[in-house]
Design a protein around this motif. Structure first.
Motif, PDB file in Angstrom:
ATOM      1  N   ASP A  30      -4.161 -14.967   4.551  1.00 23.87           N
ATOM      2  CA  ASP A  30      -3.629 -16.278   4.216  1.00 23.87           C
ATOM      3  C   ASP A  30      -4.453 -16.910   3.097  1.00 23.87           C
ATOM      4  OD1 ASP A  30      -1.857 -18.418   4.713  1.00 23.87           O
ATOM      5  OD2 ASP A  30      -3.446 -19.474   5.794  1.00 23.87           O
ATOM      6  N   THR A  31      -5.772 -16.818   3.235  1.00 21.56           N
ATOM      7  CA  THR A  31      -6.673 -17.401   2.232  1.00 21.56           C
ATOM      8  C   THR A  31      -6.501 -16.721   0.866  1.00 21.56           C
ATOM      9  OG1 THR A  31      -8.657 -18.578   2.938  1.00 21.56           O
ATOM     10  CG2 THR A  31      -9.039 -16.584   1.801  1.00 21.56           C
ATOM     11  N   GLN A  32      -6.341 -15.400   0.865  1.00 22.44           N
ATOM     12  CA  GLN A  32      -6.222 -14.692  -0.427  1.00 22.44           C
ATOM     13  C   GLN A  32      -4.944 -15.120  -1.142  1.00 22.44           C
ATOM     14  OE1 GLN A  32      -8.930 -13.631  -0.826  1.00 22.44           O
ATOM     15  NE2 GLN A  32      -9.692 -12.796   1.089  1.00 22.44           N
ATOM     16  N   ILE A  33      -3.908 -15.435  -0.370  1.00 22.36           N
ATOM     17  CA  ILE A  33      -2.636 -15.822  -0.996  1.00 22.36           C
ATOM     18  C   ILE A  33      -2.823 -17.090  -1.840  1.00 22.36           C
ATOM     19  CG2 ILE A  33      -0.307 -16.706  -0.492  1.00 22.36           C
ATOM     20  CD1 ILE A  33      -0.253 -14.632   1.828  1.00 22.36           C
ATOM     21  N   SER A  34      -3.582 -18.057  -1.318  1.00 22.82           N
ATOM     22  CA  SER A  34      -3.764 -19.249  -2.151  1.00 22.82           C
ATOM     23  C   SER A  34      -4.891 -19.046  -3.168  1.00 22.82           C
ATOM     24  CB  SER A  34      -3.990 -20.495  -1.292  1.00 22.82           C
ATOM     25  OG  SER A  34      -5.266 -20.486  -0.736  1.00 22.82           O
ATOM     26  N   ARG A  35      -5.924 -18.287  -2.800  1.00 22.95           N
ATOM     27  CA  ARG A  35      -7.045 -18.119  -3.729  1.00 22.95           C
ATOM     28  C   ARG A  35      -6.648 -17.261  -4.924  1.00 22.95           C
ATOM     29  NH1 ARG A  35     -11.717 -15.101  -4.420  1.00 22.95           N
ATOM     30  NH2 ARG A  35     -11.103 -13.443  -3.009  1.00 22.95           N
ATOM     31  N   LEU A  36      -5.875 -16.210  -4.664  1.00 23.88           N
ATOM     32  CA  LEU A  36      -5.541 -15.268  -5.738  1.00 23.88           C
ATOM     33  C   LEU A  36      -4.098 -15.422  -6.209  1.00 23.88           C
ATOM     34  CD1 LEU A  36      -7.568 -12.281  -4.308  1.00 23.88           C
ATOM     35  CD2 LEU A  36      -8.147 -13.654  -6.289  1.00 23.88           C
ATOM     36  N   GLY A  37      -3.436 -16.486  -5.741  1.00 23.22           N
ATOM     37  CA  GLY A  37      -2.170 -16.872  -6.352  1.00 23.22           C
ATOM     38  C   GLY A  37      -0.952 -16.101  -5.900  1.00 23.22           C
ATOM     39  N   GLY A  38      -0.927 -15.600  -4.683  1.00 24.48           N
ATOM     40  CA  GLY A  38       0.281 -14.932  -4.203  1.00 24.48           C
ATOM     41  C   GLY A  38      -0.042 -13.698  -3.397  1.00 24.48           C
ATOM     42  N   PRO A  39       1.024 -13.060  -2.871  1.00 26.18           N
ATOM     43  CA  PRO A  39       0.792 -11.938  -1.952  1.00 26.18           C
ATOM     44  C   PRO A  39       0.540 -10.597  -2.643  1.00 26.18           C
ATOM     45  CG  PRO A  39       3.124 -12.412  -2.093  1.00 26.18           C
ATOM     46  CD  PRO A  39       2.449 -13.393  -3.005  1.00 26.18           C
ATOM     47  N   ASN A  40       0.457 -10.586  -3.984  1.00 31.46           N
ATOM     48  CA  ASN A  40       0.234  -9.304  -4.677  1.00 31.46           C
ATOM     49  C   ASN A  40      -1.234  -9.043  -4.992  1.00 31.46           C
ATOM     50  OD1 ASN A  40       2.872  -8.217  -4.794  1.00 31.46           O
ATOM     51  ND2 ASN A  40       3.410  -9.765  -6.333  1.00 31.46           N
ATOM     52  N   HIS A  87       3.540   2.593  -1.094  1.00 33.05           N
ATOM     53  CA  HIS A  87       4.973   2.427  -1.380  1.00 33.05           C
ATOM     54  C   HIS A  87       5.607   1.773  -0.168  1.00 33.05           C
ATOM     55  CE1 HIS A  87       4.698   5.115  -4.801  1.00 33.05           C
ATOM     56  NE2 HIS A  87       4.016   5.942  -4.044  1.00 33.05           N
ATOM     57  N   ASN A  88       6.400   0.750  -0.387  1.00 34.76           N
ATOM     58  CA  ASN A  88       7.127   0.120   0.709  1.00 34.76           C
ATOM     59  C   ASN A  88       8.235  -0.733   0.112  1.00 34.76           C
ATOM     60  OD1 ASN A  88       5.889  -2.410  -0.037  1.00 34.76           O
ATOM     61  ND2 ASN A  88       4.034  -1.662   0.986  1.00 34.76           N
ATOM     62  N   GLY A  89       8.902  -1.491   0.946  1.00 32.64           N
ATOM     63  CA  GLY A  89      10.027  -2.289   0.462  1.00 32.64           C
ATOM     64  C   GLY A  89       9.608  -3.681   0.000  1.00 32.64           C
ATOM     65  N   GLN A  90       8.324  -3.965  -0.024  1.00 35.82           N
ATOM     66  CA  GLN A  90       7.890  -5.297  -0.472  1.00 35.82           C
ATOM     67  C   GLN A  90       8.092  -5.404  -1.977  1.00 35.82           C
ATOM     68  OE1 GLN A  90       3.888  -5.976   1.095  1.00 35.82           O
ATOM     69  NE2 GLN A  90       4.471  -4.783   2.876  1.00 35.82           N
ATOM     70  N   ARG A  91       8.654  -6.522  -2.418  1.00 38.20           N
ATOM     71  CA  ARG A  91       9.027  -6.658  -3.826  1.00 38.20           C
ATOM     72  C   ARG A  91       8.641  -8.032  -4.368  1.00 38.20           C
ATOM     73  NH1 ARG A  91       9.497  -2.069  -3.342  1.00 38.20           N
ATOM     74  NH2 ARG A  91      11.182  -0.660  -3.929  1.00 38.20           N
ATOM     75  N   ASP A  92       8.549  -8.122  -5.637  1.00 36.30           N
ATOM     76  CA  ASP A  92       8.512  -9.377  -6.393  1.00 36.30           C
ATOM     77  C   ASP A  92       7.272 -10.238  -6.062  1.00 36.30           C
ATOM     78  OD1 ASP A  92      10.899  -8.245  -7.066  1.00 36.30           O
ATOM     79  OD2 ASP A  92      12.152  -9.708  -6.027  1.00 36.30           O
ATOM     80  N   ALA A  93       7.437 -11.533  -6.118  1.00 34.43           N
ATOM     81  CA  ALA A  93       6.379 -12.528  -5.921  1.00 34.43           C
ATOM     82  C   ALA A  93       5.497 -12.627  -7.161  1.00 34.43           C
ATOM     83  CB  ALA A  93       5.531 -12.224  -4.683  1.00 34.43           C
ATOM     84  N   GLN A  94       4.674 -13.687  -7.158  1.00 37.14           N
ATOM     85  CA  GLN A  94       3.870 -13.948  -8.342  1.00 37.14           C
ATOM     86  C   GLN A  94       2.931 -12.793  -8.677  1.00 37.14           C
ATOM     87  OE1 GLN A  94       2.517 -17.726  -7.038  1.00 37.14           O
ATOM     88  NE2 GLN A  94       3.605 -18.799  -8.664  1.00 37.14           N
ATOM     89  N   HIS A  95       2.794 -12.550  -9.958  1.00 37.94           N
ATOM     90  CA  HIS A  95       1.842 -11.574 -10.501  1.00 37.94           C
ATOM     91  C   HIS A  95       2.122 -10.153 -10.048  1.00 37.94           C
ATOM     92  CE1 HIS A  95      -0.093 -15.310 -11.349  1.00 37.94           C
ATOM     93  NE2 HIS A  95      -0.453 -15.511 -10.111  1.00 37.94           N
ATOM     94  N   ARG A  96       3.399  -9.829  -9.763  1.00 38.23           N
ATOM     95  CA  ARG A  96       3.720  -8.440  -9.411  1.00 38.23           C
ATOM     96  C   ARG A  96       3.488  -7.581 -10.642  1.00 38.23           C
ATOM     97  NH1 ARG A  96       4.258  -5.494  -4.780  1.00 38.23           N
ATOM     98  NH2 ARG A  96       5.768  -3.817  -5.012  1.00 38.23           N
ATOM     99  N   SER A  97       2.699  -6.532 -10.541  1.00 36.54           N
ATOM    100  CA  SER A  97       2.501  -5.698 -11.728  1.00 36.54           C
ATOM    101  C   SER A  97       3.105  -4.306 -11.581  1.00 36.54           C
ATOM    102  CB  SER A  97       1.011  -5.587 -12.066  1.00 36.54           C
ATOM    103  OG  SER A  97       0.323  -4.991 -11.008  1.00 36.54           O
ATOM    104  N   THR A  98       3.367  -3.865 -10.336  1.00 37.44           N
ATOM    105  CA  THR A  98       4.020  -2.572 -10.164  1.00 37.44           C
ATOM    106  C   THR A  98       5.479  -2.680 -10.601  1.00 37.44           C
ATOM    107  OG1 THR A  98       2.645  -2.149  -8.246  1.00 37.44           O
ATOM    108  CG2 THR A  98       4.616  -0.794  -8.453  1.00 37.44           C
ATOM    109  N   ILE A  99       5.941  -1.694 -11.337  1.00 38.32           N
ATOM    110  CA  ILE A  99       7.365  -1.659 -11.696  1.00 38.32           C
ATOM    111  C   ILE A  99       8.013  -0.648 -10.765  1.00 38.32           C
ATOM    112  CG2 ILE A  99       9.026  -1.158 -13.521  1.00 38.32           C
ATOM    113  CD1 ILE A  99       6.850  -2.067 -15.518  1.00 38.32           C
ATOM    114  N   ASP A 100       8.625  -1.167  -9.691  1.00 38.23           N
ATOM    115  CA  ASP A 100       9.213  -0.279  -8.688  1.00 38.23           C
ATOM    116  C   ASP A 100      10.505   0.316  -9.212  1.00 38.23           C
ATOM    117  OD1 ASP A 100       7.426  -0.712  -6.298  1.00 38.23           O
ATOM    118  OD2 ASP A 100       7.964  -2.777  -6.765  1.00 38.23           O
TER     119      ASP A 100
END
Ligand code: HDD
Length: 712
Positions: A380-390, A404-417
């Motif tokens: 939870d803390t990393q999400i606000s400290r580092l700006g999102g769930p990625n 690899h999983n079905g998690q997608r998008d959100a701020q600062h996503r850098s993997t191009i699935d």
């Protein structure tokens, strides 16, 4: 415009389905392709445009107004305006290093975790050490608990062991963590004090919460002012589980033991260092890695068979309790070596995200209610400290195992699935990625199927109810000087508390229940009446003394990496310097020449000797011991040099080994000091031998009472 791409930004870690050992090695030897090296590269904007002029804003004429169209200046300033991220709410001040962990042998009877099964395998690690209370810019040597967080980049995923340098904690249930942190942090009205617990709100809270008694005792002990990060023990604190391939589970407590031994600063030294070198600990860690004195720790576990879960007179799920090593010895598992400094503090040390919930097959949690809460809090803390769930995509956090999983998008996503299916099950992408049933070889993570049959309640187990026995065990296991330091620390901290009712509550309702003599001594120093009895009945416990808790028993058997100041002036005996330097080098210690200024000194034999620093610029608090070589003119000069005399008095007051060679003996009269076990005079090889033995004792404790009278 050039079509050349900017320097390496592509991640080497995404894309394969099998663990890639070359990535493991890459973590070890700096070959990660996401490290950017600008050597030989043109200065460009973030869009890849080459910059012709990085000195001047675009203006209407050399003396005219700046133009809004200057996209180069605007990009640079905008980026700068957003450079900071929120500092960690606790453990904000920290420093990190890379290294590796190597198992001693195959521990498959204990765990199926792969990194503990192959003695030839080096698992990359990133470690971050920290203080708890102070902000990012606070001093390293304040009285505080130290964080000891290790990220193991194993082939089966990341394992984070997020511990401290003390084996217990202040509270038993995670729901109390915000209360505890609000109490220990700087007070809200004036944001003071920075970096310490000597204030009303901390002592108000802990005197009202007796479960904190044991940990507060540790925080008032020498453990809270470690000599270096390299000389700290580390503890996983909670009870965890290790599970083997047959599904057999055992409870364990994790321990880190430094090969450099465990020792501390003295309080006056710690306070002075906080001013003279606020970066003392991070500098020491950095320099020892640069010098090749790689810090090492042995990882071990105390193992408790499941059937022995209730065999102790405390609850192994209670994080305010330790298991005395005399009851359950430590089984060594392997060794961690830190051998590489980060390239970039922000990218690595600041952005690293530890979460106790990051575990791998073969390791599992216990029901410790503090641990259970932590499993939620860190992500939870990393999400606000580092700006999102990625945050797991930031290079320092990326596992070496593929993900690899079905998690997608959100701020600062850098993997191009690639692919169209971001759900499971799917038929469109051939069903990939697929689960790995736990029965398969290299099966997926499976929680230990602990049987639970209980009511849903908010209640503390009665087995968590004894708050004082282990605080007493700790106090009684200390040597005499360690006990004196604890008494002094309580007196100092409570002396800073403005409200007398808080001071009295701590003495009468906490300390009196631990040890009446301790309570009486602290009461005396605070001008309070000594309590005559505790407020709760003392419990009988099986363990009243644990030698493993005293740092007296944790010294190393050598003086490797110790730093010795060699005080010199014109006319110094250069042969005496050479002799001592050689003797120290043979032991792995380092001698540094310090002069009245940074200019070279001229030895008695005419040689010009470069000095490493001036005495003023490299104070005695930054050294373990002092050597003064003879040479009549040098000693005459030092005898009237206030900085040199203060240097020696301060080292004496901080109970350090001091060797006076040849004419340097005259300094005894000048300083009005007498020889003792660590203040040694002499002329020959016997001197270096005795000096090295004294350094090996870390401090001259017998001198302590006498040294109190020295006004350094
Ligand atoms: Fe914590 C950071 C250690 C209890 C919530 N904790 C943090 C760090 C360490 C610890 C070493 C710094 C990691 C780093 O270097 O980035 N914490 C502990 C230990 C605990 C403990 C040994 C008890 C045994 N912590 C604890 C509880 C909670 C938290 C009970 C919340 C319920 N801790 C956090 C946090 C932090 C954190 C707020 C701040 C920054 C971060 O996590 O990344 O989530």
């Amino acid at each position: 415009m050039s079509t050349k791409k900017p320097a390496a930004t592509k991640s080497a870690l995404a894309g394969t389905d099998t663990p890639d050992r070359s990535n493991t090695n890459a973590k070890l030897d700096s070959l990660e392709t996401f490290r950017s090296d600008a050597t030989g590269q043109a200065l460009r904007t973030n869009q890849g445009v080459k910059v012709a002029d990085n000195q001047n804003t675009l203006k209407a004429g050399p003396r005219g107004p700046s133009l809004l169209e200057d996209f180069i200046m605007r990009e640079k300033i905008t980026h700068f305006d957003h450079e900071r991220i929120p500092e960690r709410i606790v453990h904000a001040r920290g420093t990190g290093a890379h290294g590796y962990f190597q198992s001693y042998e195959n521990h498959s009877t204990l765990t199926k975790a792969g990194f503990l099964q192959d003695a030839s395998k080096k698992t990359p690690v990133f470690v971050r050490f920290s203080t708890v209370q102070g902000p990012r810019g606070s001093g390293d040597t304040v009285r505080d608990v130290r964080g000891f967080a290790v990220k193991f980049f194993t082939d089966e995923g990341n394992f984070d062991l997020v511990g401290n340098n003390m084996p217990v904690f202040f509270i038993q249930d995670a729901i109390k963590f915000p209360d505890f942190v609000h109490a220990v942090k700087p007070e809200p009205h004036n944001e003071m004090p920075t970096g310490g617990s000597a204030h009303d709100t901390f002592w108000d809270f802990v005197s009202l919460v007796p479960e904190s008694a044991h940990m507060v005792m540790w925080a008032m002990s020498d453990r809270a002012i470690p000599k270096s990060l390299r000389s700290m023990q580390g503890f996983g604190v909670h009870t965890f589980r290790l599970i083997n391939a047959e599904g057999k589970s055992r409870f364990v407590k994790f321990h880190w033991r430094p090969t450099a031994g465990t020792c501390s600063l003295v309080w006056d030294e710690a306070q002075k260092l906080a001013g003279k070198d606020a970066d003392y600990h991070r500098r020491d860690l950095w320099e020892s890695i640069e010098t090749g004195d790689y810090p090492e720790w042995e990882l071990g576990v105390q193992v408790i068979e499941e059937e022995n879960e209730h065999a102790f007179d405390f609850d192994i799920l209670d994080p305010t309790k330790l298991i005395p090593e005399e009851l359950v010895p430590i089984t060594p598992l392997g060794k961690m070596t830190l051998n590489r400094n980060p390239d970039n503090f922000f990218a690595e040390t600041e952005q690293v995200a530890f979460c106790p919930g990051h575990i791998v097959p073969g390791i599992d949690f216990s029901n410790d209610p503090l641990l259970q809460g932590r499993l939620f809090s860190y992500t939870d803390t990393q999400i606000s400290r580092l700006g999102g769930p990625n945050f797991h995509e930031i290079p320092i956090n990326r596992p070496v195992a593929p993900f690899h999983n079905g998690q997608r998008d959100a701020q600062h996503r850098s993997t191009i699935d690639k692919g169209r299916a971001s759900y499971e099950p799917n038929s469109i992408d051939g069903g990939w990625p697929k689960e790995t049933p736990s029965a398969d070889q290299d099966g997926g993570f499976e929680s230990y199927p602990e049987r639970i049959d209980a009511n849903k309640i908010r209640q503390r187990s009665e087995s968590f109810g004894d708050h004082f026995s282990q605080a007493r065990l700790f106090f009684h296991s200390m040597s005499e000087h360690e006990q004196e330091h604890i008494i002094a620390a309580y007196s100092f901290e409570l002396g800073k508390v403005e409200r007398e009712n808080i001071r009295a509550r701590e003495v009468n309702e906490i300390l009196a229940n631990i040890d009446l003599k301790l309570a009486a001594r602290v009461a005396q120093n605070l001008g309070l009446p000594a309590p005559t009895k505790g407020t709760v009945e003392q419990r009988k416990t099986s363990s009243n003394h644990s030698p493993a808790l005293s740092q007296v028993n944790l010294l190393p058997e050598n003086i490797k990496t110790r730093k010795v100041a060699i005080l010199v002036a014109n006319g110094v005996d250069s042969a005496a310097i050479d002799g001592m330097k050689k003797a120290l080098k043979a032991e792995g210690a380092h001698g540094k020449l310090l002069g009245p200024t940074s200019a070279p000194v001229k030895a008695a034999d005419g040689k010009s000797l470069p000095v490493d620093a001036s005495m003023e610029g490299s104070p005695s608090v930054a050294f373990d011991a002092v050597f003064v070589p003879g040479g009549a003119a040098s000693i005459k000069a030092l005898s009237t040099d206030g900085v040199a005399l203060h240097y020696l008095l301060e080292a004496y007051k901080h109970l350090k080994a001091i060797a006076l060679q040849g004419e340097a003996k005259q300094l005894l009269d000048v300083l009005k000091l007498e020889v003792d076990a660590g203040l040694i005079v002499g002329t020959d090889a016997k001197l270096s031998k005795a000096f090295i033995a004294a350094i090996g004792q870390h401090r001259v404790w017998d001198r302590e009472a006498k040294a109190k009278g020295i006004p350094a």
